[in-house]
Design a protein around this motif. Structure first.
Motif, PDB file in Angstrom:
ATOM      1  N   CYS A  10      34.204  -2.749  33.339  1.00  0.00           N
ATOM      2  CA  CYS A  10      33.857  -3.728  34.254  1.00  0.00           C
ATOM      3  C   CYS A  10      32.594  -3.697  34.529  1.00  0.00           C
ATOM      4  CB  CYS A  10      34.525  -3.739  35.305  1.00  0.00           C
ATOM      5  SG  CYS A  10      34.386  -5.285  36.685  1.00  0.00           S
ATOM      6  N   VAL A  11      31.662  -4.844  34.153  1.00  0.00           N
ATOM      7  CA  VAL A  11      30.337  -4.813  34.304  1.00  0.00           C
ATOM      8  C   VAL A  11      30.124  -5.583  35.623  1.00  0.00           C
ATOM      9  CG1 VAL A  11      28.078  -5.111  33.757  1.00  0.00           C
ATOM     10  CG2 VAL A  11      29.657  -4.147  32.096  1.00  0.00           C
ATOM     11  N   VAL A  12      29.624  -5.063  36.823  1.00  0.00           N
ATOM     12  CA  VAL A  12      29.312  -6.041  38.098  1.00  0.00           C
ATOM     13  C   VAL A  12      27.931  -6.428  37.965  1.00  0.00           C
ATOM     14  CG1 VAL A  12      29.402  -6.310  40.497  1.00  0.00           C
ATOM     15  CG2 VAL A  12      30.942  -4.792  39.250  1.00  0.00           C
ATOM     16  N   GLY A  13      27.432  -7.806  37.851  1.00  0.00           N
ATOM     17  CA  GLY A  13      26.172  -8.277  37.842  1.00  0.00           C
ATOM     18  C   GLY A  13      25.587  -8.479  36.385  1.00  0.00           C
ATOM     19  N   GLY A  14      25.368  -9.978  36.320  1.00  0.00           N
ATOM     20  CA  GLY A  14      24.788 -10.531  34.835  1.00  0.00           C
ATOM     21  C   GLY A  14      23.353 -10.455  34.707  1.00  0.00           C
ATOM     22  N   GLY A  15      22.602  -9.461  35.347  1.00  0.00           N
ATOM     23  CA  GLY A  15      21.066  -9.243  35.034  1.00  0.00           C
ATOM     24  C   GLY A  15      20.768  -8.733  33.665  1.00  0.00           C
ATOM     25  N   PRO A  16      19.442  -8.241  33.535  1.00  0.00           N
ATOM     26  CA  PRO A  16      19.326  -7.502  32.247  1.00  0.00           C
ATOM     27  C   PRO A  16      20.010  -6.444  31.802  1.00  0.00           C
ATOM     28  CG  PRO A  16      17.428  -8.425  33.423  1.00  0.00           C
ATOM     29  CD  PRO A  16      18.432  -8.641  34.330  1.00  0.00           C
ATOM     30  N   ALA A  17      20.364  -5.588  32.867  1.00  0.00           N
ATOM     31  CA  ALA A  17      20.964  -4.331  32.714  1.00  0.00           C
ATOM     32  C   ALA A  17      22.321  -4.523  32.218  1.00  0.00           C
ATOM     33  CB  ALA A  17      21.082  -3.464  33.897  1.00  0.00           C
ATOM     34  N   GLY A  18      23.082  -5.389  33.207  1.00  0.00           N
ATOM     35  CA  GLY A  18      24.382  -5.816  32.810  1.00  0.00           C
ATOM     36  C   GLY A  18      24.602  -6.380  31.588  1.00  0.00           C
ATOM     37  N   MET A  19      23.797  -7.428  31.140  1.00  0.00           N
ATOM     38  CA  MET A  19      23.980  -8.165  29.958  1.00  0.00           C
ATOM     39  C   MET A  19      23.851  -7.445  28.671  1.00  0.00           C
ATOM     40  SD  MET A  19      25.438 -10.968  30.883  1.00  0.00           S
ATOM     41  CE  MET A  19      25.632 -11.508  29.273  1.00  0.00           C
ATOM     42  N   LEU A  23      26.691  -6.322  25.863  1.00  0.00           N
ATOM     43  CA  LEU A  23      26.530  -6.777  24.606  1.00  0.00           C
ATOM     44  C   LEU A  23      26.854  -5.455  23.444  1.00  0.00           C
ATOM     45  CD1 LEU A  23      25.881  -8.644  21.978  1.00  0.00           C
ATOM     46  CD2 LEU A  23      23.373  -8.278  22.719  1.00  0.00           C
ATOM     47  N   LEU A  24      26.122  -4.348  23.822  1.00  0.00           N
ATOM     48  CA  LEU A  24      26.308  -3.225  23.321  1.00  0.00           C
ATOM     49  C   LEU A  24      27.452  -2.659  23.191  1.00  0.00           C
ATOM     50  CD1 LEU A  24      22.859  -1.307  24.416  1.00  0.00           C
ATOM     51  CD2 LEU A  24      23.101  -2.842  22.628  1.00  0.00           C
ATOM     52  N   LEU A  25      28.177  -2.547  24.356  1.00  0.00           N
ATOM     53  CA  LEU A  25      29.713  -2.084  24.392  1.00  0.00           C
ATOM     54  C   LEU A  25      30.589  -3.162  23.495  1.00  0.00           C
ATOM     55  CD1 LEU A  25      30.146  -1.175  27.956  1.00  0.00           C
ATOM     56  CD2 LEU A  25      29.570   0.356  26.077  1.00  0.00           C
ATOM     57  N   ALA A  26      30.306  -4.307  23.500  1.00  0.00           N
ATOM     58  CA  ALA A  26      31.112  -5.392  23.016  1.00  0.00           C
ATOM     59  C   ALA A  26      31.152  -5.043  21.286  1.00  0.00           C
ATOM     60  CB  ALA A  26      30.882  -6.849  23.356  1.00  0.00           C
ATOM     61  N   ARG A  27      29.717  -5.080  21.030  1.00  0.00           N
ATOM     62  CA  ARG A  27      29.680  -4.775  19.509  1.00  0.00           C
ATOM     63  C   ARG A  27      30.302  -3.419  19.113  1.00  0.00           C
ATOM     64  NH1 ARG A  27      23.671  -6.558  17.369  1.00  0.00           N
ATOM     65  NH2 ARG A  27      23.937  -8.601  17.616  1.00  0.00           N
ATOM     66  N   ALA A  28      30.558  -2.421  19.917  1.00  0.00           N
ATOM     67  CA  ALA A  28      31.175  -1.458  19.449  1.00  0.00           C
ATOM     68  C   ALA A  28      32.866  -1.517  19.762  1.00  0.00           C
ATOM     69  CB  ALA A  28      30.715  -0.139  20.470  1.00  0.00           C
ATOM     70  N   GLY A  29      33.221  -2.595  19.759  1.00  0.00           N
ATOM     71  CA  GLY A  29      34.615  -3.109  20.008  1.00  0.00           C
ATOM     72  C   GLY A  29      35.192  -2.690  21.084  1.00  0.00           C
ATOM     73  N   ILE A  30      34.514  -2.356  22.382  1.00  0.00           N
ATOM     74  CA  ILE A  30      35.023  -2.030  23.560  1.00  0.00           C
ATOM     75  C   ILE A  30      35.234  -3.290  24.624  1.00  0.00           C
ATOM     76  CG2 ILE A  30      34.549  -0.896  25.690  1.00  0.00           C
ATOM     77  CD1 ILE A  30      33.074   1.003  24.030  1.00  0.00           C
ATOM     78  N   ALA A  31      36.265  -3.375  25.009  1.00  0.00           N
ATOM     79  CA  ALA A  31      36.811  -4.639  26.072  1.00  0.00           C
ATOM     80  C   ALA A  31      35.786  -4.496  27.196  1.00  0.00           C
ATOM     81  CB  ALA A  31      38.184  -4.562  26.300  1.00  0.00           C
ATOM     82  N   VAL A  32      34.888  -5.391  27.469  1.00  0.00           N
ATOM     83  CA  VAL A  32      34.028  -5.445  28.535  1.00  0.00           C
ATOM     84  C   VAL A  32      34.202  -6.862  29.304  1.00  0.00           C
ATOM     85  CG1 VAL A  32      32.220  -5.751  27.050  1.00  0.00           C
ATOM     86  CG2 VAL A  32      31.618  -5.051  29.113  1.00  0.00           C
ATOM     87  N   THR A  33      34.289  -6.738  30.709  1.00  0.00           N
ATOM     88  CA  THR A  33      34.277  -8.008  31.337  1.00  0.00           C
ATOM     89  C   THR A  33      32.984  -8.093  32.152  1.00  0.00           C
ATOM     90  OG1 THR A  33      36.472  -8.284  31.168  1.00  0.00           O
ATOM     91  CG2 THR A  33      35.600  -9.594  32.988  1.00  0.00           C
ATOM     92  N   VAL A  34      32.231  -9.000  32.347  1.00  0.00           N
ATOM     93  CA  VAL A  34      31.106  -9.135  33.329  1.00  0.00           C
ATOM     94  C   VAL A  34      31.457 -10.216  34.409  1.00  0.00           C
ATOM     95  CG1 VAL A  34      28.689  -9.863  33.434  1.00  0.00           C
ATOM     96  CG2 VAL A  34      29.446  -8.611  31.373  1.00  0.00           C
TER      97      VAL A  34
END
Length: 453
Positions: A10-19, A23-34
């Protein structure tokens, strides 16, 4: 009844660090929710600097050409003014850096975030929930196991996660945790943000100046200037009481070529105050929780390095935690490793800002020359300019920070030029083109670049 859902990160916050992290985790196939509490990324008065380290990252991710098509200006020198009516001193000249990214790109941050979000949405393991604010942490047996949230229409729920990453800035929910600690540093200024019209004959890029008791930085937005006026800390109410006309007259003296347009600013309501902070958490983590970016270390606007630092935090986080997240076990030592990796460069960056505050910003705001005298400041600048090594060191630090980070291999997708021209097609395992549904209006892509050494 509140709904309970699950994700891996779970990523809290959709700023530069969060996005970037998502993206990097999703490309590795990890379920991630912002979770992003706002309805969109359109917040005008925020930093827009995209440094060479982030430009390199976008190239590694196959996004450089799409980024290059975004409206932007390029800045190669960083200057500090010596005071009202005085010249400026160059503290960083990025043109000395090797490679194509010898500049800072000034890009509206919402355009960058939209680009990252659009790319992340191509990954089936990615979710972005706008209008959703994290309100508290779920804690079980001393471990953070996710967050409770509230949407803008009043619905509530809980999102359980193996790891929660706080990327929600200096007002982060995580900063209320007393065990993380917070070390604050004195900051001599606050900032006023406002807009003024821009004409075709104006300078371009980033323009700075100094007035009596304030400094200004103006960001070229194409048809308008996003202006910042640095004022002495805690003087907002006093200066507003003195009247808007008085400030605008002083601003016109500091930036004479824009004098005829200051009258478009009609009310103090159009001038937003940023209470500038410089601080960092003593601990960025606890079991199940990691803080990065401004949530871990709030930066001042000086040199615009806060965004660069946050993005590099995200890259380091993805590199260190992709493996543990895939295995389904994130231990305390895993999240602790991110702080060990990133803390030294954070300390160095904040030391640079503190030195600039003490030696340049505070004296000029008090009406005094920096470094004791304007002549001394020029001599120091001349000495640095005459030494290739001294010229390259500050430029490299502004461009890349004290420590460069590389994304995990799973996230790197350099795309061949012919596939790009064919409509954003990558190659499948059999070598045939695969259409990932890239919309033609998504934005830019740029030249492959060799990372500066």
């Amino acid at each position: 009844m509140a709904k309970t859902e699950k994700t891996t990160c779970c990523v809290v916050g959709g700023g530069p660090a969060g996005m970037v992290l998502a993206l990097l985790l999703a490309r590795a196939g990890i379920a991630v929710t912002v979770l992003e509490k706002h309805a969109d990324f359109l917040r005008d008065f925020r930093g827009d600097t995209v440094h060479p380290s982030t430009l390199d990252l976008l190239d590694d991710l196959g996004l450089a050409e799409r980024f290059a098509r975004l409206p932007q200006r390029r800045v190669r020198t960083v200057r500090l003014p010596l005071g009202p009516g005085r010249s400026t001193v160059t503290v960083g000249d990025l043109s000395v850096l090797p490679g194509p990214h010898d500049y800072v790109a000034m890009v509206p941050q919402w355009d960058l975030l939209d680009l990252l979000a659009d790319e992340a949405r191509r990954e089936p393991s990615f979710q972005l929930r706008m209008n959703t604010e994290a309100t508290s942490f779920l804690i079980e047996s001393g471990r953070v196991t996710g967050v409770r949230y509230r949407t803008s229409d009043g619905r509530t729920g809980a999102l359980r996660a193996l790891l929660t990453v706080a990327c929600d800035g200096r007002g982060s929910l995580a900063r209320s945790r007393p065990e993380l600690g917070l070390r604050r540093f004195r900051c001599p200024m606050d900032a006023w943000w406002f807009r003024l019209p821009r004409d075709d004959g104006d300078p371009s890029g980033l323009v700075g100046g100094a007035g009596t008791g304030f400094l200004t930085a103006m960001i070229d937005r194409g048809d308008y200037w996003q202006c910042a006026a640095l004022i002495p800390k805690g003087t907002d109410a006093e200066r507003r009481a003195a009247g808007l006309d008085r400030f605008l007259a002083a601003y016109a003296d500091a930036v004479p070529w824009i004098a005829g347009r200051t009258g478009t600013l009609r009310s103090w309501d159009e001038v937003k105050l940023l209470d500038v902070h410089l601080d960092r958490l003593r601990r960025w983590h606890r079991p199940g929780l990691l803080c990065i970016g401004d949530a871990a270390h709030a930066m001042s606007p000086v040199f615009g390095i806060g965004i660069n630092l946050a993005v590099q935090d995200a890259v380091a986080t993805a590199r260190h935690l992709t493996g543990p997240l895939r295995r389904g076990t994130v231990r305390l030592r895993d999240v602790r490793a991110v702080q060990r990796r990133r803390r030294p460069t954070t300390v160095a960056a904040q030391a640079l800002q503190r030195a600039a505050h003490a030696r340049f910003i505070a004296p000029v705001l008090r009406g005094r020359p920096p470094l004791g005298s304007a002549e001394r400041a020029r001599r120091v600048a001349g000495l640095a300019a005459g030494s290739p090594w001294l010229r390259r060191l500050p430029a490299y630090f502004i461009a890349y920070g004290a420590l460069r980070e590389r994304p995990p291999a799973e996230a790197v997708r350099r795309r061949e030029a012919d596939a790009t021209r064919a409509g954003d097609l990558s190659r499948g395992e059999d070598g045939s083109p695969v259409d990932h549904g890239c919309r033609g209006d998504d934005g830019p892509r740029g030249d492959d670049d060799a990372a500066p050494s």
